[in-house]
Write an enzyme that holds these catalytic residues in place. Structure first.
Site, PDB file in Angstrom:
ATOM      1  N   ASP A   1      24.915  -6.080 -26.993  1.00  0.00           N
ATOM      2  CA  ASP A   1      23.834  -6.647 -26.199  1.00  0.00           C
ATOM      3  C   ASP A   1      23.078  -5.572 -25.432  1.00  0.00           C
ATOM      4  O   ASP A   1      23.482  -4.408 -25.392  1.00  0.00           O
ATOM      5  CB  ASP A   1      24.384  -7.703 -25.222  1.00  0.00           C
ATOM      6  CG  ASP A   1      25.744  -7.312 -24.643  1.00  0.00           C
ATOM      7  OD1 ASP A   1      25.927  -6.126 -24.301  1.00  0.00           O
ATOM      8  OD2 ASP A   1      26.620  -8.185 -24.542  1.00  0.00           O
TER       9      ASP A   1
ATOM     10  N   ASP B   1      34.543 -17.398 -17.275  1.00  0.00           N
ATOM     11  CA  ASP B   1      34.106 -18.723 -17.726  1.00  0.00           C
ATOM     12  C   ASP B   1      34.206 -18.880 -19.238  1.00  0.00           C
ATOM     13  O   ASP B   1      33.725 -19.870 -19.798  1.00  0.00           O
ATOM     14  CB  ASP B   1      32.672 -19.001 -17.271  1.00  0.00           C
ATOM     15  CG  ASP B   1      31.673 -17.973 -17.796  1.00  0.00           C
ATOM     16  OD1 ASP B   1      32.102 -17.038 -18.513  1.00  0.00           O
ATOM     17  OD2 ASP B   1      30.472 -18.095 -17.490  1.00  0.00           O
TER      18      ASP B   1
ATOM     19  N   HIS C   1      32.904 -16.760 -21.532  1.00  0.00           N
ATOM     20  CA  HIS C   1      31.791 -16.243 -22.325  1.00  0.00           C
ATOM     21  C   HIS C   1      32.196 -14.990 -23.097  1.00  0.00           C
ATOM     22  O   HIS C   1      33.112 -14.262 -22.701  1.00  0.00           O
ATOM     23  CB  HIS C   1      30.554 -15.982 -21.453  1.00  0.00           C
ATOM     24  CG  HIS C   1      30.630 -14.754 -20.602  1.00  0.00           C
ATOM     25  ND1 HIS C   1      30.864 -14.789 -19.240  1.00  0.00           N
ATOM     26  CD2 HIS C   1      30.480 -13.430 -20.903  1.00  0.00           C
ATOM     27  CE1 HIS C   1      30.849 -13.570 -18.752  1.00  0.00           C
ATOM     28  NE2 HIS C   1      30.625 -12.721 -19.741  1.00  0.00           N
TER      29      HIS C   1
ATOM     30  N   GLU D   1      26.768 -17.498 -22.808  1.00  0.00           N
ATOM     31  CA  GLU D   1      27.309 -18.271 -21.697  1.00  0.00           C
ATOM     32  C   GLU D   1      27.832 -19.623 -22.200  1.00  0.00           C
ATOM     33  O   GLU D   1      27.518 -20.048 -23.323  1.00  0.00           O
ATOM     34  CB  GLU D   1      26.212 -18.497 -20.651  1.00  0.00           C
ATOM     35  CG  GLU D   1      25.529 -17.228 -20.145  1.00  0.00           C
ATOM     36  CD  GLU D   1      26.259 -16.569 -18.988  1.00  0.00           C
ATOM     37  OE1 GLU D   1      27.439 -16.907 -18.758  1.00  0.00           O
ATOM     38  OE2 GLU D   1      25.659 -15.715 -18.319  1.00  0.00           O
TER      39      GLU D   1
END
EC number: 3.5.99.6
Length: 259
Positions: free
Chosen positions: A65, A134, A136, A141
């Site tokens: 990314d 979380d 991800h 996400e």
């Protein structure tokens, strides 16, 4: 999915380096991740390069990314980060380390081109991954499509807040958009190597390994992959229910069966 529980993250880094060394010696394509999780593994690979002659000269690499709008020369761009933390310390040619172009005039088009480039270069042989608290992976996400491709994503405010520590605590300096490989793109890597350390990752690890496959936990997609290795330290494994079996399977792993 193979679960490897180690006493410490240093032990995990050595096992991960053992796995990656095999791919490096075969000149394979590496999928590189940034963040604190893989740093110990990178440091061990750098040591093996410097002290044992491990070469990456025949490898190529893709990163996951990049921030949109952040010049690659910026110290917090992932272009700069992966070079500072890993690739500039080994002998992989810089022109064979590919990154998303976060400053492209047309980011959406550039994302599609990056996705195609991965395919054109033969795909990723082994992809290093970390997991967010979380669940991800990369910048996918919760609720990201399990079939998603490389694309532009808007960062969750919590992610912006977390990443502000790299920007002198100033949230206004953190880009709010990123170009990230999608879950579908990541799934196409032939081997997924997930590293998870610390008690703050225990809930996410539990959801990834033993919970349902669901978009609310993007990392749970590893359950569907034909070759996924998850290496966790004791703290990250604290909430897993089937640790006895994971340990038994590892202890009785045949010598001929590679990770």
């Amino acid at each position: 999915m193979e679960i490897v529980i180690t006493p410490t993250k240093d032990d995990a880094a050595r096992i991960a380096a053992d796995i990656l060394e095999e791919y490096a010696r075969e000149g394979k394509t590496l999928g590189l991740a940034t963040g604190s999780t893989p740093l110990g593994t990178y440091q061990e690979l750098i040591r093996r390069h410097n002290e044992e002659g491990l070469s990456f000269a025949e490898c190529q690499a893709f990163t996951l990314d990049e921030y949109v709008g952040l010049p690659r020369e910026h110290e917090q761009s992932y272009y700069s980060t992966i070079r500072r933390e890993f690739t500039s310390h080994i002998d992989i040619p810089d022109e064979k380390v590919f990154n998303p172009d976060g400053t492209a005039e047309h980011p959406g088009q550039a994302a599609q081109e990056y996705d195609r480039l991965i395919v054109e270069k033969g795909g990723v042989d082994i992809q290093i991954l970390g997991i967010g608290t979380d669940g991800h992976i990369a910048f996918n996400e919760p609720t990201s499509s399990m079939a998603s491709r490389t694309r532009i994503k808007t960062l969750h405010p919590d992610t912006v807040r977390d990443n502000s520590r790299f920007f002198n605590g100033n949230e206004s300096q953190v880009p709010h958009h990123v170009m990230t490989q999608g879950i579908g793109t990541i799934r196409e890597a032939r081997h997924l190597l997930m590293l998870c350390f610390g008690e703050n990752k225990a809930d996410a690890v539990k959801a990834m390994v033993e919970g349902p496959v669901a978009a609310v936990c993007p990392a749970s997609v590893l359950q569907l992959h034909e070759h996924a290795t998850v290496i966790v330290d004791e703290a990250a494994a604290a909430k897993l229910e089937h640790t006895q079996y994971y340990r038994y399977a590892l202890e009785n792993k045949p010598d001929w069966q590679r990770f």
